[in-house]
Design a protein around this motif. Structure first.
Motif, PDB file in Angstrom:
ATOM      1  N   HIS A 100       1.873   5.070  -5.332  1.00 50.33           N
ATOM      2  CA  HIS A 100       2.126   6.305  -4.470  1.00 50.33           C
ATOM      3  C   HIS A 100       1.209   5.931  -3.925  1.00 50.33           C
ATOM      4  O   HIS A 100       1.124   6.607  -2.028  1.00 50.33           O
ATOM      5  N   ALA A 101      -0.101   6.596  -4.444  1.00 49.33           N
ATOM      6  CA  ALA A 101      -1.114   7.293  -4.447  1.00 49.33           C
ATOM      7  C   ALA A 101      -2.150   6.049  -3.948  1.00 49.33           C
ATOM      8  O   ALA A 101      -2.885   6.067  -2.330  1.00 49.33           O
ATOM      9  N   ALA A 102      -1.615   4.802  -3.607  1.00 53.38           N
ATOM     10  CA  ALA A 102      -2.658   3.836  -3.232  1.00 53.38           C
ATOM     11  C   ALA A 102      -1.989   3.397  -1.260  1.00 53.38           C
ATOM     12  O   ALA A 102      -3.827   3.239  -0.632  1.00 53.38           O
ATOM     13  N   LEU A 103      -0.785   3.957  -1.712  1.00 52.08           N
ATOM     14  CA  LEU A 103      -0.401   4.014  -0.173  1.00 52.08           C
ATOM     15  C   LEU A 103      -0.845   5.127   1.003  1.00 52.08           C
ATOM     16  O   LEU A 103      -0.917   4.572   2.185  1.00 52.08           O
ATOM     17  N   TRP A 104      -0.651   6.245   0.287  1.00 49.52           N
ATOM     18  CA  TRP A 104      -0.835   7.382   1.258  1.00 49.52           C
ATOM     19  C   TRP A 104      -3.060   7.563   1.241  1.00 49.52           C
ATOM     20  O   TRP A 104      -3.294   7.526   2.529  1.00 49.52           O
ATOM     21  N   GLY A 105      -3.139   6.537   0.158  1.00 54.68           N
ATOM     22  CA  GLY A 105      -5.269   6.376   0.286  1.00 54.68           C
ATOM     23  C   GLY A 105      -5.185   5.571   1.487  1.00 54.68           C
ATOM     24  O   GLY A 105      -6.383   5.639   2.599  1.00 54.68           O
ATOM     25  N   ALA A 106      -4.630   4.541   1.994  1.00 63.36           N
ATOM     26  CA  ALA A 106      -4.452   3.615   2.549  1.00 63.36           C
ATOM     27  C   ALA A 106      -4.087   3.583   4.458  1.00 63.36           C
ATOM     28  O   ALA A 106      -5.094   3.972   5.350  1.00 63.36           O
ATOM     29  N   ALA A 136     -11.138   7.075  -1.964  1.00 64.04           N
ATOM     30  CA  ALA A 136     -11.154   8.959  -2.449  1.00 64.04           C
ATOM     31  C   ALA A 136     -10.000   9.376  -2.893  1.00 64.04           C
ATOM     32  O   ALA A 136      -9.690  10.251  -3.530  1.00 64.04           O
ATOM     33  N   VAL A 137      -8.806   9.010  -1.062  1.00 66.62           N
ATOM     34  CA  VAL A 137      -7.918   9.774  -1.406  1.00 66.62           C
ATOM     35  C   VAL A 137      -7.251   9.063  -2.951  1.00 66.62           C
ATOM     36  O   VAL A 137      -6.561   9.973  -2.918  1.00 66.62           O
ATOM     37  N   THR A 138      -6.818   7.945  -2.650  1.00 60.11           N
ATOM     38  CA  THR A 138      -5.899   7.348  -4.026  1.00 60.11           C
ATOM     39  C   THR A 138      -6.462   8.045  -5.360  1.00 60.11           C
ATOM     40  O   THR A 138      -5.997   8.349  -6.309  1.00 60.11           O
ATOM     41  N   ALA A 139      -8.202   7.998  -5.561  1.00 60.12           N
ATOM     42  CA  ALA A 139      -8.646   8.536  -6.467  1.00 60.12           C
ATOM     43  C   ALA A 139      -8.086   9.633  -6.908  1.00 60.12           C
ATOM     44  O   ALA A 139      -7.637  10.292  -8.105  1.00 60.12           O
ATOM     45  N   GLY A 140      -8.336  10.853  -6.009  1.00 60.94           N
ATOM     46  CA  GLY A 140      -7.978  12.096  -5.901  1.00 60.94           C
ATOM     47  C   GLY A 140      -6.186  12.375  -5.958  1.00 60.94           C
ATOM     48  O   GLY A 140      -5.662  13.397  -6.819  1.00 60.94           O
ATOM     49  N   LEU A 141      -5.572  11.838  -5.594  1.00 59.87           N
ATOM     50  CA  LEU A 141      -4.157  11.903  -6.056  1.00 59.87           C
ATOM     51  C   LEU A 141      -3.907  11.568  -7.660  1.00 59.87           C
ATOM     52  O   LEU A 141      -2.343  11.981  -8.117  1.00 59.87           O
TER      53      LEU A 141
END
Length: 160
Positions: A100-106, A136-141
């Protein structure tokens, strides 16, 4: 000072007004009504997509006059942005937190990379900036999901 912890199947009291609590969910007071939640759920992504489309058109214009192709580029970018946003929101609900986090980061990285590449910078710079934002978005999520998950599901039973 001790506070009572609500247990599954009991009411949380008059303070929240939400009724019985669900296992694994925090019961916080809801200050907005269902209509406002629906408006934000659908309206905020559309407004964000329009701002994104305007931003794409502005960057692609390079300070020149507004043309029909420029407007078309902006509206098509907004349309693709909002379609991908809603598709991603529908798909990621059923995925594990890491994916989930990786997709939003991408998604965030690709959105930034598309805008930044239109400004005329070197492709390496655009790729680097989008990868940094995606990371950064992936790590934050991931941090967000793991600090707020249900303690009962944190570890499988029988492990230490």
């Amino acid at each position: 000072m001790a506070h009572a912890v609500p247990t599954p199947g009991t009411t949380t009291g008059a303070r929240t007004g939400t009724g019985p609590s669900r296992p694994g969910r925090r019961t916080t007071p809801d200050v907005l009504g269902p209509r406002t939640h629906l408006l934000v759920k659908w309206g905020l992504p559309v407004v964000t997509a329009l701002v994104y489309g305007y931003w794409v058109a502005s960057v692609r214009r390079h300070g020149g006059p507004i043309t029909g192709w420029n407007l078309l580029t902006g509206f098509m970018s907004a349309l693709v942005f909002v379609i991908l946003y809603f598709a991603l929101r529908a798909v990621t609900r059923r995925l594990p937190p890491e994916i989930h986090a990786a997709l939003w980061g991408a998604f965030a990285g690709c959105a930034l990379g598309f805008i930044y590449s239109g400004s005329g910078v070197a492709m390496f710079t655009s790729i680097l900036a989008s990868l940094l934002l995606a990371g950064a978005v992936t790590a934050g999520l991931v941090y967000h999901y793991y600090t707020r998950r249900d303690p009962g599901r944190a570890r499988p039973s029988g492990t230490t």
